[in-house]
Design a protein around this motif. Structure first.
Motif, PDB file in Angstrom:
ATOM      1  N   ASN A 129      -1.325   1.816  -1.874  1.00 39.74           N
ATOM      2  CA  ASN A 129      -0.706   3.006  -1.295  1.00 39.74           C
ATOM      3  C   ASN A 129       0.456   2.582  -0.397  1.00 39.74           C
ATOM      4  O   ASN A 129       0.824   1.410  -0.402  1.00 39.74           O
ATOM      5  N   GLU A 130       0.983   3.538   0.349  1.00 35.87           N
ATOM      6  CA  GLU A 130       2.203   3.319   1.139  1.00 35.87           C
ATOM      7  C   GLU A 130       2.091   2.140   2.091  1.00 35.87           C
ATOM      8  O   GLU A 130       1.120   1.992   2.839  1.00 35.87           O
ATOM      9  N   LEU A 175       4.341  -6.514  -9.874  1.00 35.75           N
ATOM     10  CA  LEU A 175       5.356  -5.455 -10.031  1.00 35.75           C
ATOM     11  C   LEU A 175       4.918  -4.221  -9.240  1.00 35.75           C
ATOM     12  O   LEU A 175       4.216  -3.358  -9.761  1.00 35.75           O
ATOM     13  N   LEU A 176       5.336  -4.158  -7.989  1.00 33.31           N
ATOM     14  CA  LEU A 176       4.961  -3.037  -7.117  1.00 33.31           C
ATOM     15  C   LEU A 176       6.148  -2.095  -6.939  1.00 33.31           C
ATOM     16  O   LEU A 176       7.296  -2.537  -6.952  1.00 33.31           O
ATOM     17  N   GLY A 177       5.863  -0.806  -6.752  1.00 35.68           N
ATOM     18  CA  GLY A 177       6.909   0.126  -6.391  1.00 35.68           C
ATOM     19  C   GLY A 177       7.406  -0.140  -4.984  1.00 35.68           C
ATOM     20  O   GLY A 177       6.744  -0.833  -4.197  1.00 35.68           O
ATOM     21  N   TRP A 204       7.460   1.464  -2.261  1.00 30.75           N
ATOM     22  CA  TRP A 204       6.605   1.843  -1.138  1.00 30.75           C
ATOM     23  C   TRP A 204       5.159   1.407  -1.303  1.00 30.75           C
ATOM     24  O   TRP A 204       4.303   1.783  -0.509  1.00 30.75           O
ATOM     25  N   GLN A 205       4.882   0.646  -2.352  1.00 33.35           N
ATOM     26  CA  GLN A 205       3.487   0.276  -2.609  1.00 33.35           C
ATOM     27  C   GLN A 205       3.073  -1.025  -1.924  1.00 33.35           C
ATOM     28  O   GLN A 205       3.754  -2.045  -2.047  1.00 33.35           O
TER      29      GLN A 205
END
Lengths: 133, 133, 133
Positions: free
Chosen positions: B50-51, B106-108, B110-111
């Motif tokens: 999560n964020e 491979l994270l977004g 904000w992840q």
């Protein structure tokens, strides 16, 4: 190779059927046996697998999630007004892993794969990674 | 090779950011393309994504989970007083699978990856397994 | 190779311990190091990992899930009367991914793998796929 897709959502909460996209991604990988990871790189969306036939099923999942995790709760401290979206994302999860058999994702008769938007409408990304084995 | 890590938690419920640890584990594996499984071998903790920016997000997830699954419910039958921790563990899940690309998870944007303690403070274990492919 | 198993459930909601079956599937694959995906091809059941010792734990998980997601909710629109089962399936998830080490699933001391029936009794299928790496 990791395949990247763009998903455009049209509502705040929405279940987008991505089963065809996952099937295409697996087929294009050329892999016959292995697994596929379907990954959402966002913290206010997720991936789930559920009924692909009657749309009332995902409507009921959406409604119950929004009852359990209400949009407006005075206890939320995050200032962007989308704490519910983040909470739903952690409950549903950011990815699903499926088995690949005979060059296709091994889904049950009634199973579809959904990108679940919890804070749309937005333009989203989706990653698909097939591992042979 | 499975890498093992030790996590020390300091509260009953706590989100421990393990993103750096996952990144290090992937780098040390020497694998450029594949997937990584982040696994929690405990039944009163879990792994979520999560964020990573505003800590109020995980605080809100923690608070809502504890409202939905209260610590003390007269209906609980398990005698150790931590049924809530076990229930939260099954809702959040004991692991996350991430895609590895260019030698990194491979994270977004904000992840972040979190070890989520539901029955601390304790000394916990965490496993990371990278599969090339 | 994907291994298929048959699970017979005896109640509407039931946690079936499939740890031995997962262990056997991994052993028979001959794989020493890798991961194993335990996959449920149904939309009203799921897979979870939780305490394997005291059966009151899974009883409490079952009871709390049924309190949060009640069987009869006038807001449900799906006409088959099992919206609760579909919702629980998306909350628990249709699969779990475990690490394989030394030819066995790497489970914590108190962890067991469960097939979770949410709309039984039924005859169900279960897939197990081991990927070496």
């Amino acid at each position: 190779m990791t395949r990247e897709f763009t998903i455009r959502t049209t509502k705040r909460c929405e279940f987008v059927d991505i089963t065809g996209l996952v099937r295409d991604g697996v087929r294009k990988s050329g892999v016959s046996e292995g697994i596929v990871v379907v990954y959402c790189p966002h913290t206010t969306a997720g991936i789930t697998i559920n009924e692909n036939a009657d749309p009332s099923v995902v409507a009921d999942i959406d409604r119950k999630l929004s009852t359990l995790v209400e949009h407006d709760d005075p206890a939320y401290t995050h200032m962007e007004g989308n704490s519910d979206s983040h909470i739903k994302s952690s409950l549903i999860g950011p990815s699903q892993t499926l088995i690949v058999k005979d060059g296709a994702p091994l889904l049950g008769t009634w199973q579809g794969v959904y990108f679940v938007e919890f804070d749309g409408p937005r333009t989203r990304k989706l990653y698909i990674k097939v591992v042979e084995g």
